[in-house]
Motif scaffolding. Structure first.
Motif, PDB file in Angstrom:
ATOM      1  N   MET A  92     -53.544  31.402 -11.895  1.00 17.52           N
ATOM      2  CA  MET A  92     -53.364  30.397 -12.837  1.00 17.52           C
ATOM      3  C   MET A  92     -54.610  30.561 -13.787  1.00 17.52           C
ATOM      4  N   SER A  93     -55.778  30.684 -12.936  1.00 17.11           N
ATOM      5  CA  SER A  93     -57.025  30.450 -13.678  1.00 17.11           C
ATOM      6  C   SER A  93     -57.224  31.947 -14.345  1.00 17.11           C
ATOM      7  N   LYS A  94     -56.811  32.846 -14.002  1.00 22.10           N
ATOM      8  CA  LYS A  94     -57.128  34.215 -14.712  1.00 22.10           C
ATOM      9  C   LYS A  94     -56.464  34.086 -16.072  1.00 22.10           C
ATOM     10  N   GLN A  95     -55.177  33.406 -15.776  1.00 22.27           N
ATOM     11  CA  GLN A  95     -54.159  33.289 -17.292  1.00 22.27           C
ATOM     12  C   GLN A  95     -54.906  32.483 -17.994  1.00 22.27           C
ATOM     13  N   LEU A  96     -55.703  31.439 -17.941  1.00 23.63           N
ATOM     14  CA  LEU A  96     -56.377  30.363 -18.775  1.00 23.63           C
ATOM     15  C   LEU A  96     -57.377  31.263 -19.456  1.00 23.63           C
ATOM     16  N   THR A  97     -58.298  31.855 -18.577  1.00 26.43           N
ATOM     17  CA  THR A  97     -59.227  32.640 -19.133  1.00 26.43           C
ATOM     18  C   THR A  97     -58.711  33.849 -20.080  1.00 26.43           C
ATOM     19  N   GLY A  98     -57.553  34.669 -19.704  1.00 26.40           N
ATOM     20  CA  GLY A  98     -57.043  35.342 -20.320  1.00 26.40           C
ATOM     21  C   GLY A  98     -56.363  35.065 -21.895  1.00 26.40           C
ATOM     22  N   ILE A  99     -55.773  33.837 -21.749  1.00 30.74           N
ATOM     23  CA  ILE A  99     -55.171  33.129 -22.986  1.00 30.74           C
ATOM     24  C   ILE A  99     -56.426  32.838 -23.932  1.00 30.74           C
ATOM     25  N   ALA A 100     -57.576  32.437 -23.334  1.00 33.75           N
ATOM     26  CA  ALA A 100     -58.777  32.094 -24.110  1.00 33.75           C
ATOM     27  C   ALA A 100     -59.213  33.290 -24.907  1.00 33.75           C
ATOM     28  N   LYS A 101     -59.424  34.200 -24.131  1.00 30.78           N
ATOM     29  CA  LYS A 101     -60.188  35.408 -24.538  1.00 30.78           C
ATOM     30  C   LYS A 101     -59.371  36.011 -25.605  1.00 30.78           C
ATOM     31  N   ALA A 102     -58.045  35.958 -25.609  1.00 32.01           N
ATOM     32  CA  ALA A 102     -57.100  36.412 -26.563  1.00 32.01           C
ATOM     33  C   ALA A 102     -57.170  35.771 -27.793  1.00 32.01           C
ATOM     34  N   MET A 103     -57.229  34.465 -27.763  1.00 29.23           N
ATOM     35  CA  MET A 103     -57.181  33.699 -28.648  1.00 29.23           C
ATOM     36  C   MET A 103     -58.672  33.663 -29.509  1.00 29.23           C
ATOM     37  N   ILE A 104     -59.754  34.079 -28.569  1.00 27.63           N
ATOM     38  CA  ILE A 104     -60.985  33.943 -29.558  1.00 27.63           C
ATOM     39  C   ILE A 104     -60.844  35.427 -30.517  1.00 27.63           C
ATOM     40  N   MET A 105     -60.455  36.527 -29.504  1.00 28.59           N
ATOM     41  CA  MET A 105     -60.382  37.801 -30.130  1.00 28.59           C
ATOM     42  C   MET A 105     -59.723  37.759 -31.582  1.00 28.59           C
ATOM     43  N   ILE A 106     -58.347  37.393 -31.343  1.00 27.78           N
ATOM     44  CA  ILE A 106     -57.390  37.296 -32.578  1.00 27.78           C
ATOM     45  C   ILE A 106     -58.072  36.485 -33.586  1.00 27.78           C
ATOM     46  N   SER A 107     -58.580  35.476 -33.298  1.00 30.17           N
ATOM     47  CA  SER A 107     -58.906  34.289 -34.166  1.00 30.17           C
ATOM     48  C   SER A 107     -60.100  35.100 -34.998  1.00 30.17           C
ATOM     49  N   SER A 108     -61.391  35.587 -34.228  1.00 30.56           N
ATOM     50  CA  SER A 108     -62.353  36.342 -34.989  1.00 30.56           C
ATOM     51  C   SER A 108     -61.959  37.458 -35.940  1.00 30.56           C
ATOM     52  N   VAL A 109     -61.107  38.362 -35.300  1.00 29.88           N
ATOM     53  CA  VAL A 109     -60.782  39.265 -36.165  1.00 29.88           C
ATOM     54  C   VAL A 109     -59.819  38.998 -37.376  1.00 29.88           C
ATOM     55  N   VAL A 110     -59.021  38.004 -37.127  1.00 24.73           N
ATOM     56  CA  VAL A 110     -58.309  37.511 -38.347  1.00 24.73           C
ATOM     57  C   VAL A 110     -59.130  36.765 -39.330  1.00 24.73           C
ATOM     58  N   HIS A 111     -60.128  36.066 -39.003  1.00 22.16           N
ATOM     59  CA  HIS A 111     -60.819  35.432 -39.671  1.00 22.16           C
ATOM     60  C   HIS A 111     -61.790  36.480 -40.707  1.00 22.16           C
ATOM     61  N   LEU A 112     -62.307  37.289 -39.973  1.00 17.92           N
ATOM     62  CA  LEU A 112     -62.884  38.431 -40.772  1.00 17.92           C
ATOM     63  C   LEU A 112     -62.180  38.990 -41.544  1.00 17.92           C
ATOM     64  N   ILE A 113     -60.866  39.392 -41.414  1.00 16.00           N
ATOM     65  CA  ILE A 113     -60.194  40.063 -42.538  1.00 16.00           C
ATOM     66  C   ILE A 113     -59.866  39.283 -43.607  1.00 16.00           C
ATOM     67  N   PHE A 114     -59.488  38.059 -43.225  1.00 17.89           N
ATOM     68  CA  PHE A 114     -59.072  36.883 -44.422  1.00 17.89           C
ATOM     69  C   PHE A 114     -59.892  36.167 -44.914  1.00 17.89           C
ATOM     70  N   THR A 115     -61.369  36.703 -44.801  1.00 17.49           N
ATOM     71  CA  THR A 115     -62.735  36.123 -45.402  1.00 17.49           C
ATOM     72  C   THR A 115     -62.352  35.609 -46.840  1.00 17.49           C
ATOM     73  N   ASN A 116     -61.558  36.633 -47.384  1.00  4.67           N
ATOM     74  CA  ASN A 116     -61.260  36.590 -48.944  1.00  4.67           C
ATOM     75  C   ASN A 116     -60.709  34.999 -49.127  1.00  4.67           C
ATOM     76  N   LEU A 145     -67.649  35.956 -34.496  1.00  3.24           N
ATOM     77  CA  LEU A 145     -67.989  37.276 -33.811  1.00  3.24           C
ATOM     78  C   LEU A 145     -68.834  37.354 -32.967  1.00  3.24           C
ATOM     79  N   VAL A 146     -69.658  36.219 -32.702  1.00  2.00           N
ATOM     80  CA  VAL A 146     -70.365  36.081 -31.447  1.00  2.00           C
ATOM     81  C   VAL A 146     -69.700  35.748 -30.511  1.00  2.00           C
ATOM     82  N   ALA A 147     -68.680  34.898 -30.540  1.00  5.45           N
ATOM     83  CA  ALA A 147     -67.866  34.470 -29.715  1.00  5.45           C
ATOM     84  C   ALA A 147     -67.032  35.755 -29.237  1.00  5.45           C
ATOM     85  N   PHE A 148     -66.335  36.438 -29.948  1.00  6.67           N
ATOM     86  CA  PHE A 148     -65.690  37.905 -29.778  1.00  6.67           C
ATOM     87  C   PHE A 148     -66.544  38.395 -28.892  1.00  6.67           C
TER      88      PHE A 148
END
Length: 133
Positions: free
Chosen positions: A1-25, A51-54
């Motif tokens: 279960m704990s690997k799932q929490l970290t995996g979900i957090a990592k995926a959310m951070i990676m997706i959020s930071s990339v989406v944020h960078l793409i839609f900075t406009n 991006l640092v979080a990523f």
């Protein structure tokens, strides 16, 4: 279960930071309408800390506690910068008379979604640490 929490957090951070960078406009369109002198700098820091979080998520290994704590802290700092930017947006909506409110509201909603993702990710990382103790 704990690997799932970290995996979900990592995926959310990676997706959020990339989406944020793409839609900075979305931010740029709103910032061009504002009369606040710090808004561009705060937006830049918001994106940069995301991006640092990523990059910090790539350092998280199986049993390392320090990396998870630092990444969670970076997530919370990023969310704090996002909150400050939302405060600037909302203040501009209430003060500036000749403002295209729709453009700024879109930036507010976008910022809220991104900062919420960082808060949830940080909380998941902390929950994972507590669960493993």
């Amino acid at each position: 279960m704990s690997k799932q929490l970290t995996g979900i957090a990592k995926a959310m951070i990676m997706i959020s930071s990339v989406v944020h960078l793409i839609f900075t406009n979305i931010h740029v369109k709103a910032l061009l309408l504002l009369e606040h002198e710090m808004c561009g700098f705060v937006m830049f820091l918001f994106v940069l800390m995301g991006l640092v979080a990523f990059f910090e998520t790539t350092r998280i290994k199986n049993k390392e506690t320090a990396e998870r704590i630092f990444t969670a802290l970076v997530c919370f700092v990023t969310a704090g910068l996002g909150s400050y930017l939302v405060m600037i947006y909302r203040d501009a909506i209430s003060v500036q008379r000749s403002l295209n409110v729709g453009v700024v509201n879109r930036a507010v909603v976008f910022s809220m979604a991104i900062l919420l993702a960082y808060v949830i990710s940080g909380l998941l990382l902390i929950a994972d640490l507590i669960k493993n103790r």
